[in-house]
Design an enzyme around this catalytic site. Structure first.
Site, PDB file in Angstrom:
ATOM      1  N   SER A 276       1.091  -1.197  -0.104  1.00 22.91           N
ATOM      2  CA  SER A 276       0.079   0.052   0.112  1.00 22.91           C
ATOM      3  C   SER A 276       0.936   1.136   0.011  1.00 22.91           C
ATOM      4  CB  SER A 276      -1.068  -0.205   1.287  1.00 22.91           C
ATOM      5  OG  SER A 276      -1.577   1.124   1.518  1.00 22.91           O
ATOM      6  N   ARG A 315     -21.791  -3.835 -47.068  1.00 23.85           N
ATOM      7  CA  ARG A 315     -20.966  -3.207 -46.440  1.00 23.85           C
ATOM      8  C   ARG A 315     -21.344  -2.080 -45.506  1.00 23.85           C
ATOM      9  NH1 ARG A 315     -16.116  -1.361 -49.583  1.00 23.85           N
ATOM     10  NH2 ARG A 315     -15.185  -1.272 -47.415  1.00 23.85           N
TER      11      ARG A 315
END
Length: 433
Positions: A276, A315
């Protein structure tokens, strides 16, 4: 694009490399070189030009930055790449420049490059899953008959074998791996359809060209171009998410077992691992953290791919264009999750003393169900349940309150029920796959 610092917790280096600028150019140019050879082989362009085009398909010759800028002005990376390739070919032979990108369209290059990138990224990841499954299976076998407190709705329940919990992780992860391997294999197909999917520019040579192209790129040949048929990619994306979810299940359990108040398991230690910034005593479940972050992120990435399936005509506008960066992020997320769990699984430390202490502290929860059924055989379930409830209400040791059943209640094997056999069955299933 997010830099390495932002992406440090979201992408493993190996998976990210498959989608790097260098890899992207390598695969796009690999398509162009293979295309030149294929159309030359079919007699559509002079063979001497195919070698010139292929020689210009060296990714080191191109600067990604201006290509990326130009891509936003054309809505496809193919246009600036082909333009740059044509200019490079022209330096070598002006006549050869007219034969670059013969018969192909932008999406042919993009989709095939994406498929090739998946082909580079996935095999190592699938292998990594196998290693994690094997590590869990080994640990499950070791703890086949180690009793632990079962927990339902986050509260103490009846006991089971620790091995059953761990074998469950292995089994589900392996199931997800098999699904991912199958859907990945289905992505490994060439995209080649020309302007709208008919390959009309190639005339009667279309079959020869696409067969040669697929062979050169070591990809399967689909029955037809799949410009607007995206189930392959959507299934793959969902299966990536299932792997992340299966890993996340194991990580959630491990992180809960690591809580100091529980203390039943711990991730492997190492220099600066789990530290930590302000609390020196902390040993955080860092591997589980990364896995859970991936499990949280992956479903939303997959949802983007699935929502893009509804594409217009032959497309699409905006649908397939959203896939490439999203798939890259998803595979990088998967890689991050696997890298983290690949460190945790083989080094997971089990504290059997803590497991037993937690069992002892919750003896009512441990024995209440078994006591009910032992008594039910003599007095019926309703009377047995009433007696057990009365014993629980006295507080203190539940076993002492039902002292006449001390021996039966203390039968550890009976307490585990069929749990050890479930471990065997899960491990046997893994062995058969």
């Amino acid at each position: 694009m997010a830099g390495r610092l932002v992406n440090a917790l979201g992408a493993a280096p190996a998976a990210a490399e498959a989608f790097s600028d260098a890899a992207t150019l390598r695969h796009m140019l690999r398509f162009e070189a293979a295309l030149a050879r294929a159309v030359a082989q079919a007699g559509l362009i002079p063979k001497k030009f195919a070698g010139i085009v292929a020689a210009a398909c060296d990714p080191a010759l191109y600067d990604p930055e201006p290509l990326a800028e130009a891509a936003r002005r054309t809505a496809t990376l193919t246009v600036p790449v082909v333009k740059a390739l044509t200019a490079e070919v022209a330096k070598r032979d002006p006549d050869a420049a007219g034969y670059v990108h013969w018969g192909a369209t932008s999406q042919d290059v993009i989709d095939t490059a994406m498929v090739l990138q998946l082909g580079e990224a996935l095999p190592p990841l699938l292998k990594e899953i196998e290693g994690i499954v094997a590590a869990f299976a080994t640990l499950a076998k070791k703890h086949r008959a180690t009793p632990m407190l079962g927990r339902t709705l986050l509260q103490p329940a009846t006991p089971l074998a620790l091995g059953q919990k761990i074998a469950g992780w292995a089994s589900d992860l392996d199931r997800a791996r098999r699904r991912l391997a199958e859907s990945f294999a289905e992505t490994q197909v060439l995209q080649f359809g020309g302007a709208s999917g008919s390959l009309s520019a190639l005339g009667g040579k279309a079959e020869a060209v696409m067969t040669a192209l697929a062979t050169d790129l070591e990809l399967a040949l689909a029955p037809a171009p799949w410009f607007a048929q995206r189930v392959r990619l959507a299934a793959f994306a969902q299966d990536c998410t299932l792997v992340c979810g299966a890993l996340g299940k194991a990580a959630r359990d491990i992180s809960l077992m690591m809580q100091v108040e529980v203390g039943e398991a711990s991730e492997p230690s190492g220099p600066d691992r789990g530290g930590s910034s302000t609390m020196p005593h902390k040993r955080n479940p860092v591997g589980s953290t990364l896995v859970l972050a991936a499990a949280n992120r992956a479903p939303h990435l997959a949802a983007t791919i699935v929502s893009g399936m509804v594409q217009e005509h032959e497309r699409a506008l905006g649908g397939w264009q959203s896939e490439w960066p999203t798939l890259a992020a998803l595979v990088e997320t998967l890689g991050s999750s696997l890298q983290a769990m690949a460190e945790v699984a083989p080094g997971l430390v089990i504290d059997t003393d803590a497991i037993q202490a937690n069992m002892d502290a919750a003896d009512a929860a441990v024995f209440a169900e078994r006591a009910t059924f032992l008594l039910a055989g003599k007095m019926g379930k309703q009377k047995a349940a009433a007696l057990v409830e009365k014993a629980l209400a006295k507080g203190g040791s539940f076993v002492e309150a039902l002292g006449q059943l001390r021996t039966e209640l203390g039968d550890e094997q009976a307490l585990l029920g069929h749990s050890s056999e479930f471990v065997d069955r899960l491990l046997e299933e893994l062995h058969r796959k």
